[in-house]
Design a protein around this motif. Sequence first.
Motif, PDB file in Angstrom:
ATOM      1  N   PRO A 160      27.947 -10.297  24.550  1.00  0.00           N
ATOM      2  CA  PRO A 160      26.727 -10.760  23.873  1.00  0.00           C
ATOM      3  C   PRO A 160      27.112 -12.410  23.642  1.00  0.00           C
ATOM      4  N   THR A 161      28.206 -12.800  23.341  1.00  0.00           N
ATOM      5  CA  THR A 161      28.439 -14.027  22.807  1.00  0.00           C
ATOM      6  C   THR A 161      28.437 -15.166  24.094  1.00  0.00           C
ATOM      7  N   LEU A 162      29.156 -14.700  25.071  1.00  0.00           N
ATOM      8  CA  LEU A 162      29.106 -15.326  26.206  1.00  0.00           C
ATOM      9  C   LEU A 162      27.878 -15.381  27.137  1.00  0.00           C
ATOM     10  N   GLY A 163      27.073 -14.179  26.929  1.00  0.00           N
ATOM     11  CA  GLY A 163      26.046 -14.175  27.921  1.00  0.00           C
ATOM     12  C   GLY A 163      26.288 -13.590  29.182  1.00  0.00           C
ATOM     13  N   LYS A 164      27.664 -13.357  29.436  1.00  0.00           N
ATOM     14  CA  LYS A 164      28.005 -12.920  31.101  1.00  0.00           C
ATOM     15  C   LYS A 164      28.906 -11.914  30.810  1.00  0.00           C
ATOM     16  N   PRO A 165      29.308 -11.066  32.148  1.00  0.00           N
ATOM     17  CA  PRO A 165      30.221 -10.155  31.833  1.00  0.00           C
ATOM     18  C   PRO A 165      31.490 -10.793  31.953  1.00  0.00           C
ATOM     19  N   ILE A 166      32.333  -9.815  31.285  1.00  0.00           N
ATOM     20  CA  ILE A 166      33.870 -10.501  31.028  1.00  0.00           C
ATOM     21  C   ILE A 166      34.741  -9.130  31.284  1.00  0.00           C
ATOM     22  N   ALA A 167      35.901  -9.374  31.605  1.00  0.00           N
ATOM     23  CA  ALA A 167      37.051  -8.389  31.623  1.00  0.00           C
ATOM     24  C   ALA A 167      38.192  -8.706  31.165  1.00  0.00           C
ATOM     25  N   MET A 168      39.394  -7.946  30.899  1.00  0.00           N
ATOM     26  CA  MET A 168      40.469  -8.109  30.798  1.00  0.00           C
ATOM     27  C   MET A 168      41.092  -7.500  31.917  1.00  0.00           C
ATOM     28  N   ALA A 169      42.156  -8.246  32.629  1.00  0.00           N
ATOM     29  CA  ALA A 169      42.748  -7.556  33.757  1.00  0.00           C
ATOM     30  C   ALA A 169      44.365  -8.195  33.804  1.00  0.00           C
ATOM     31  N   TYR A 170      45.299  -7.144  34.318  1.00  0.00           N
ATOM     32  CA  TYR A 170      46.544  -7.428  34.742  1.00  0.00           C
ATOM     33  C   TYR A 170      46.538  -7.997  36.335  1.00  0.00           C
TER      34      TYR A 170
END
Length: 372
Positions: free
Chosen positions: A326-336
């Motif tokens: 919601p803050t960036l307005g884009k999908p985000i992920a954490m990944a190894y």
Amino acid sequence: MSSNAPRLTALDALHRSLGATMTDFAGWDMPLRYGSERDEHLAVRTRAGLFDLSHMGEITVTGPQAAALLNHALVGNIASVGVGRARYTMICREDGGILDDLIVYRLAENEYMVVANASNAQVVLDALAERAAGFDALVRDDRDAYALIAVQGPESPGILKSLTDADLDGLKYYAGLPGTVAGVPALIARTGYTGEDGFELFVAPSDAEKLWQALTDAGAPVGLVPCGLSCRDTLRLEAGMPLYGHELTTSLTPFDAGLGRVVKFEKEGDFVGRAALQEAASRAAENPPRVLVGLVAEGRRVPRAGYPVVADGKVIGEVTSGAPSPTLGKPIAMAYVDAAHAAPGTAGVGVDIRGSHEPYEVVALPFYKRQK
């Protein structure tokens, strides 16, 4: 009542009266959201949010050798934590795999409270009880002794100050002090899992509803809203905070997770997993393990845990958590991802979303950092 029925927090009836969507989480019936997840998320970022976290597992360790037991059982140096302070640490298996990440509060000279994740509370309790053999210390299951309410967000200090005369200004991050909030005895902790300033209030379950109502009333003029687990997940994801079962598992050591700093080899005495963790530390130094990075979508498709991260047609990692931000307005992920592709700005990285390689930008964690 069957043993399979979910456990209810002291605030269960209140959540339902607020129209919460409930979900089974680690054997507890918990509020997922009250209205819009996005609105709840943004309220915590800009104003304040109120959370019921009574599913967390509180374990009290007391006795003359409480510190020695925790130093043996956990990877951190718990004996060096001052009274009234808290520490983030982990409990590992003998092979170095992470059983859980924990916050340990030192309440008195010989009294500690270990707070475990709901899904691991029994595992942690059993491990501490087993590891207590030979120590003059008592491990007590206090999960039913506490309700836990969190108020998080930039308006939270003002809201809490209106209800307590405890010295909140003197309460540092990762500290806790006993006080009275709205007439209710509480352990007031300044910790959090949202990336914002905030407080967690440990109280007797019979006092939970009174405290929730007082916080709701005090927070109304500044826009405080009740918040569910769903926005808690997007808040911690933006803040780059690991979630057990996603970024942390028994198949990873703290060094694999990029959290080797929590392991204190220099502390006195042996501790469970030391030999395996020393090996993991030297392995990580010679041959860097996959690195936990942030990924920001160029498109709109949301990556989910378990999706492969790809570059040049090869799998170079795996998504551990993903959501719309919601803050960036884009999908985000954490990944190894492999160390060779971990630098922010690395070109050509994508996520395989059902056979389609969607482009992603590699960024440093966290995605979001509050302005002090």
